[in-house]
Design a protein around this motif. Structure first.
Motif, PDB file in Angstrom:
ATOM      1  N   PRO A 153      54.276  59.782  47.323  1.00 20.12           N
ATOM      2  CA  PRO A 153      55.456  60.591  47.797  1.00 20.12           C
ATOM      3  C   PRO A 153      56.593  59.930  47.683  1.00 20.12           C
ATOM      4  O   PRO A 153      57.561  59.856  48.758  1.00 20.12           O
ATOM      5  CB  PRO A 153      55.082  61.302  48.937  1.00 20.12           C
ATOM      6  N   THR A 154      57.147  59.309  46.533  1.00 17.78           N
ATOM      7  CA  THR A 154      58.527  58.385  46.774  1.00 17.78           C
ATOM      8  C   THR A 154      59.556  59.472  46.309  1.00 17.78           C
ATOM      9  O   THR A 154      59.544  59.991  45.162  1.00 17.78           O
ATOM     10  CB  THR A 154      58.315  57.458  45.561  1.00 17.78           C
ATOM     11  N   PRO A 155      60.574  59.851  47.260  1.00 15.14           N
ATOM     12  CA  PRO A 155      61.642  60.354  47.051  1.00 15.14           C
ATOM     13  C   PRO A 155      62.355  60.138  45.735  1.00 15.14           C
ATOM     14  O   PRO A 155      62.692  58.903  45.668  1.00 15.14           O
ATOM     15  CB  PRO A 155      62.321  60.471  48.299  1.00 15.14           C
ATOM     16  N   GLN A 156      63.030  61.001  45.156  1.00 13.15           N
ATOM     17  CA  GLN A 156      63.865  60.739  43.934  1.00 13.15           C
ATOM     18  C   GLN A 156      65.366  61.220  44.072  1.00 13.15           C
ATOM     19  O   GLN A 156      65.740  62.432  44.666  1.00 13.15           O
ATOM     20  CB  GLN A 156      63.226  61.226  42.572  1.00 13.15           C
ATOM     21  N   MET A 157      66.382  60.239  43.771  1.00 14.10           N
ATOM     22  CA  MET A 157      67.896  60.717  43.770  1.00 14.10           C
ATOM     23  C   MET A 157      68.046  62.067  43.269  1.00 14.10           C
ATOM     24  O   MET A 157      67.543  62.252  42.272  1.00 14.10           O
ATOM     25  CB  MET A 157      68.566  59.546  43.432  1.00 14.10           C
TER      26      MET A 157
ATOM     27  N   GLN B 282      55.038  56.627  56.922  1.00 16.62           N
ATOM     28  CA  GLN B 282      53.619  56.122  56.496  1.00 16.62           C
ATOM     29  C   GLN B 282      52.438  57.238  56.745  1.00 16.62           C
ATOM     30  O   GLN B 282      51.877  57.426  55.988  1.00 16.62           O
ATOM     31  CB  GLN B 282      53.169  54.870  57.314  1.00 16.62           C
ATOM     32  N   ALA B 283      53.030  57.989  57.771  1.00 10.74           N
ATOM     33  CA  ALA B 283      52.034  59.074  58.170  1.00 10.74           C
ATOM     34  C   ALA B 283      52.169  60.141  57.214  1.00 10.74           C
ATOM     35  O   ALA B 283      50.978  60.836  56.621  1.00 10.74           O
ATOM     36  CB  ALA B 283      52.461  59.733  59.275  1.00 10.74           C
ATOM     37  N   LYS B 284      53.219  60.416  56.543  1.00 11.61           N
ATOM     38  CA  LYS B 284      53.483  61.242  55.324  1.00 11.61           C
ATOM     39  C   LYS B 284      52.527  60.937  54.285  1.00 11.61           C
ATOM     40  O   LYS B 284      51.619  61.767  53.555  1.00 11.61           O
ATOM     41  CB  LYS B 284      54.736  61.453  55.017  1.00 11.61           C
ATOM     42  N   ILE B 285      52.468  59.670  53.897  1.00 11.84           N
ATOM     43  CA  ILE B 285      51.864  59.015  52.918  1.00 11.84           C
ATOM     44  C   ILE B 285      50.302  59.037  53.094  1.00 11.84           C
ATOM     45  O   ILE B 285      49.555  59.362  51.975  1.00 11.84           O
ATOM     46  CB  ILE B 285      52.051  57.595  52.383  1.00 11.84           C
ATOM     47  N   ILE B 286      49.808  58.925  54.043  1.00  8.03           N
ATOM     48  CA  ILE B 286      48.512  59.059  54.464  1.00  8.03           C
ATOM     49  C   ILE B 286      47.957  60.311  54.247  1.00  8.03           C
ATOM     50  O   ILE B 286      46.782  60.841  53.673  1.00  8.03           O
ATOM     51  CB  ILE B 286      48.341  58.377  55.904  1.00  8.03           C
ATOM     52  N   ALA B 287      48.736  61.458  54.826  1.00  3.87           N
ATOM     53  CA  ALA B 287      48.362  62.796  54.599  1.00  3.87           C
ATOM     54  C   ALA B 287      48.226  63.219  53.216  1.00  3.87           C
ATOM     55  O   ALA B 287      47.434  63.950  52.726  1.00  3.87           O
ATOM     56  CB  ALA B 287      49.547  63.618  55.217  1.00  3.87           C
ATOM     57  N   VAL B 288      49.094  62.442  52.223  1.00  2.00           N
ATOM     58  CA  VAL B 288      49.107  63.155  50.850  1.00  2.00           C
ATOM     59  C   VAL B 288      47.854  62.714  50.439  1.00  2.00           C
ATOM     60  O   VAL B 288      47.089  63.439  49.587  1.00  2.00           O
ATOM     61  CB  VAL B 288      50.287  62.253  50.095  1.00  2.00           C
ATOM     62  N   GLY B 289      47.480  61.206  50.646  1.00  2.00           N
ATOM     63  CA  GLY B 289      46.238  60.613  50.257  1.00  2.00           C
ATOM     64  C   GLY B 289      44.820  61.668  50.515  1.00  2.00           C
ATOM     65  O   GLY B 289      44.217  61.902  50.004  1.00  2.00           O
ATOM     66  N   GLN B 290      45.214  62.109  51.877  1.00  2.00           N
ATOM     67  CA  GLN B 290      43.917  62.959  52.057  1.00  2.00           C
ATOM     68  C   GLN B 290      43.808  64.425  51.496  1.00  2.00           C
ATOM     69  O   GLN B 290      42.716  64.675  51.126  1.00  2.00           O
ATOM     70  CB  GLN B 290      44.093  63.205  53.686  1.00  2.00           C
ATOM     71  N   ARG B 291      45.103  64.938  51.325  1.00  2.43           N
ATOM     72  CA  ARG B 291      45.415  66.266  50.594  1.00  2.43           C
ATOM     73  C   ARG B 291      44.762  66.025  48.933  1.00  2.43           C
ATOM     74  O   ARG B 291      44.211  66.820  48.624  1.00  2.43           O
ATOM     75  CB  ARG B 291      46.517  66.523  50.715  1.00  2.43           C
ATOM     76  N   LEU B 292      44.930  64.826  48.388  1.00  2.00           N
ATOM     77  CA  LEU B 292      44.844  64.610  47.030  1.00  2.00           C
ATOM     78  C   LEU B 292      43.257  64.615  46.960  1.00  2.00           C
ATOM     79  O   LEU B 292      42.720  65.044  45.970  1.00  2.00           O
ATOM     80  CB  LEU B 292      45.425  63.307  46.708  1.00  2.00           C
TER      81      LEU B 292
ATOM     82  N   ASP C  96      43.960  68.914  46.435  1.00  2.00           N
ATOM     83  CA  ASP C  96      45.077  69.351  46.282  1.00  2.00           C
ATOM     84  C   ASP C  96      46.252  68.618  45.419  1.00  2.00           C
ATOM     85  O   ASP C  96      46.762  67.646  45.688  1.00  2.00           O
ATOM     86  CB  ASP C  96      45.929  69.431  47.823  1.00  2.00           C
ATOM     87  N   THR C  97      46.132  69.308  44.222  1.00  2.00           N
ATOM     88  CA  THR C  97      46.972  68.562  43.291  1.00  2.00           C
ATOM     89  C   THR C  97      48.382  68.876  43.264  1.00  2.00           C
ATOM     90  O   THR C  97      49.393  68.337  42.539  1.00  2.00           O
ATOM     91  CB  THR C  97      46.538  68.818  41.747  1.00  2.00           C
ATOM     92  N   SER C  98      48.553  69.876  44.326  1.00  2.00           N
ATOM     93  CA  SER C  98      50.068  70.128  44.272  1.00  2.00           C
ATOM     94  C   SER C  98      51.175  68.886  44.954  1.00  2.00           C
ATOM     95  O   SER C  98      52.253  69.097  44.907  1.00  2.00           O
ATOM     96  CB  SER C  98      50.333  71.316  44.994  1.00  2.00           C
ATOM     97  N   VAL C  99      50.343  68.055  45.480  1.00  2.00           N
ATOM     98  CA  VAL C  99      51.111  66.989  46.331  1.00  2.00           C
ATOM     99  C   VAL C  99      51.265  65.667  45.508  1.00  2.00           C
ATOM    100  O   VAL C  99      52.094  64.911  45.931  1.00  2.00           O
ATOM    101  CB  VAL C  99      50.272  66.917  47.665  1.00  2.00           C
ATOM    102  N   ALA C 100      50.639  65.599  44.315  1.00  2.00           N
ATOM    103  CA  ALA C 100      50.678  64.514  43.584  1.00  2.00           C
ATOM    104  C   ALA C 100      50.139  64.572  42.389  1.00  2.00           C
ATOM    105  O   ALA C 100      49.185  65.276  42.042  1.00  2.00           O
ATOM    106  CB  ALA C 100      50.046  63.189  44.345  1.00  2.00           C
ATOM    107  N   VAL C 101      50.417  63.713  41.334  1.00  2.00           N
ATOM    108  CA  VAL C 101      49.796  63.911  39.991  1.00  2.00           C
ATOM    109  C   VAL C 101      48.436  63.321  40.006  1.00  2.00           C
ATOM    110  O   VAL C 101      48.404  62.207  40.609  1.00  2.00           O
ATOM    111  CB  VAL C 101      50.772  62.929  38.830  1.00  2.00           C
ATOM    112  N   PRO C 102      47.374  63.950  39.550  1.00  2.00           N
ATOM    113  CA  PRO C 102      46.120  63.400  39.685  1.00  2.00           C
ATOM    114  C   PRO C 102      45.790  61.959  39.035  1.00  2.00           C
ATOM    115  O   PRO C 102      46.685  61.529  38.168  1.00  2.00           O
ATOM    116  CB  PRO C 102      45.183  64.487  39.315  1.00  2.00           C
ATOM    117  N   LEU C 103      45.023  61.069  39.634  1.00  2.00           N
ATOM    118  CA  LEU C 103      44.696  60.002  39.065  1.00  2.00           C
ATOM    119  C   LEU C 103      44.093  60.190  37.550  1.00  2.00           C
ATOM    120  O   LEU C 103      43.514  61.156  37.239  1.00  2.00           O
ATOM    121  CB  LEU C 103      43.543  59.271  39.762  1.00  2.00           C
ATOM    122  N   ASN C 104      44.460  59.222  36.736  1.00  2.00           N
ATOM    123  CA  ASN C 104      44.259  59.390  35.316  1.00  2.00           C
ATOM    124  C   ASN C 104      43.340  58.123  34.835  1.00  2.00           C
ATOM    125  O   ASN C 104      44.116  57.092  34.227  1.00  2.00           O
ATOM    126  CB  ASN C 104      45.474  59.543  34.444  1.00  2.00           C
TER     127      ASN C 104
END
Length: 320
Positions: free
Chosen positions: A189-193, A219-229, A233-241
Motif C-alpha cells: 500500500p504505497t501512497p501515490q502523489m 508498518q501495522a497497515k502493511i501487515i494488515a494488507v498482507g493478511q487481507r490479501l 480480499d483483492t480490493s486492498v492490493a493487486v493480486p500476485l501474478n
C-alpha cells in the motif's frame, strides 16, 4: 577477477507474518541460508547492490532516478540495522564508480548520507549473516516507488555502466558480488502523489526520520494488507501474478534485454502491481553482469506468498 550475482524478492513482512502454507516460507528461508553459505565461502571483496526505497530514505523533496551511496546507514525500518546501522561503503571505490558511470553517459546522484531501507538492508541481512557491514558494499538506489520512474532502457544503461566499472577493476584477487532486490509481483500500500490527502503528500515529500510511533502505525497497515490479501480480499492490493513472475524469470535467464527495455511503467503496474516496479533493480544487476560476460542463471525458488504481498523469487548467476 570473479563476478557473481544474486537477485531476490524482499518483503518486510517476513518477520511479521507467517504464511498458511508453511512450506513456502521454509523454501525461501532455506534458499537464503544456502546462498548465505555460498556468499561466506565466496568471501566477496566488494558487493554492489541495486535496491529500491519505500519512502524511508528518499522523498519527493528531491527524488533521483539513481543514487550511489558514498556513505550509507540503514534507515531502520522493520528493525533491519536496529543494533548496528552502518553499511561498510568503501568511499574511494564508490566515488570511482560514480565517475566511471558518468563517463559511460549515465548521470547519477550520489549521497554522503544515504539512508538505505529494507530494499537494500533485508537481502544484506539474510545473505551476510545478519551483519550489514560484513563486506565492503556500495548501495545503488533505483527509484521504483515514486512516479515518474526511470525507463527500463535507462535502468539497463545504468547496469551496463556499472558493469564497465566492474571490468575496470581488473584485479586478479577481486571477488565482486552483484545484488538486485525487489518485486516480483508485489503491490504494497504505497501512497501515490495526487491520490492522497495533503498530510500524506507532505509525508511523501519530506517524511524522513519518523517517530517510532509513526513508523509502527505505518508498518501495522502493511501487515494488515498482507493478511487481507491472503484471505482473498483483492480490493486492498493487486493480486500476485505468478505467470508474469515466471515469464520475467525466463527473460532474465535468456538475457533478453530487448524485451526488458521494451517494458513500460504502466505495463509493469498492471501486471506486477506498485511494487512490481522494483524489478528495475534486477534489470540493472543482470545488465551489469552481462556487460562483464555471458552468464548462466540458476532459479533457486519461486513462491507466491500473499501474506508477504510478494511473488518471491530468488536466483543466482555466474559467468559462463
Amino acid at each position: 577477477m570473479a563476478v557473481k550475482l544474486i537477485c531476490a524478492s524482499h518483503s518486510p513482512l517476513m518477520e511479521f507474518a507467517s504464511p498458511q502454507e508453511k512450506y513456502k516460507e521454509e523454501k525461501v528461508r532455506e534458499t537464503f541460508a544456502k546462498l548465505a553459505a555460498e556468499v561466506e565461502a565466496y568471501d566477496p571483496t566488494l558487493i554492489i547492490t541495486f535496491g529500491p526505497d519505500h519512502f524511508n530514505g528518499f522523498f519527493y523533496d528531491l527524488m533521483p532516478s539513481f543514487c550511489v551511496g558514498i556513505r550509507a546507514t540503514a534507515a531502520g525500518d522493520w528493525d533491519y540495522g536496529k543494533d548496528n546501522n552502518k553499511i561498510n561503503v568503501p568511499e574511494e571505490t564508490a566515488v570511482n564508480l560514480v565517475r566511471r558511470v558518468m563517463d559511460e553517459g549515465v548521470d547519477v546522484a550520489y549521497s554522503y548520507r544515504m539512508q538505505a531501507d529494507h530494499g537494500v538492508t533485508q537481502p544484506l541481512h539474510f545473505l551476510c549473516g545478519g551483519h550489514l557491514d560484513r563486506y565492503p558494499t556500495i548501495p545503488i538506489f533505483i527509484n521504483g516507488a515514486a512516479a515518474p520512474m526511470p525507463t527500463t532502457k535507462r535502468t539497463v544503461a545504468l547496469g551496463r555502466a556499472v558493469g564497465q566499472f566492474i571490468k575496470s577493476l581488473n584485479l586478479e584477487n577481486e571477488r565482486v558480488l552483484v545484488l538486485g532486490t525487489g518485486g516480483l509481483s508485489h503491490d504494497p500500500p504505497t501512497p501515490q502523489m495526487g491520490a492522497v490527502p495533503l498530510e500524506v503528500e507532505e509525508f511523501l515529500i519530506a517524511g524522513r526520520n519518523p517517530t517510532p510511533e509513526a513508523r509502527q502505525a505505518r508498518q501495522a497497515k502493511i501487515i494488515a494488507v498482507g493478511q487481507r490479501l491472503a484471505a482473498g480480499d483483492t480490493s486492498v492490493a493487486v493480486p500476485l501474478n505468478p505467470e508474469w513472475d515466471r515469464a520475467l524469470l525466463k527473460t532474465f535467464a535468456q538475457a533478453d534485454f530487448a524485451a526488458i527495455e521494451a517494458m513500460t511503467e504502466d505495463e509493469i503496474r498492471v501486471e506486477g502491481g506498485r511494487g512490481g516496479q522494483e524489478v528495475r533493480s534486477w534489470m540493472a544487476a543482470f545488465a551489469a553482469l552481462h556487460e562483464v560476460g555471458e552468464y548462466e542463471m540458476t532459479a533457486h525458488c519461486y513462491e507466491d506468498i500473499s501474506e508477504w504481498i510478494a511473488g518471491f523469487g530468488i536466483v543466482s548467476a555466474e559467468l559462463k
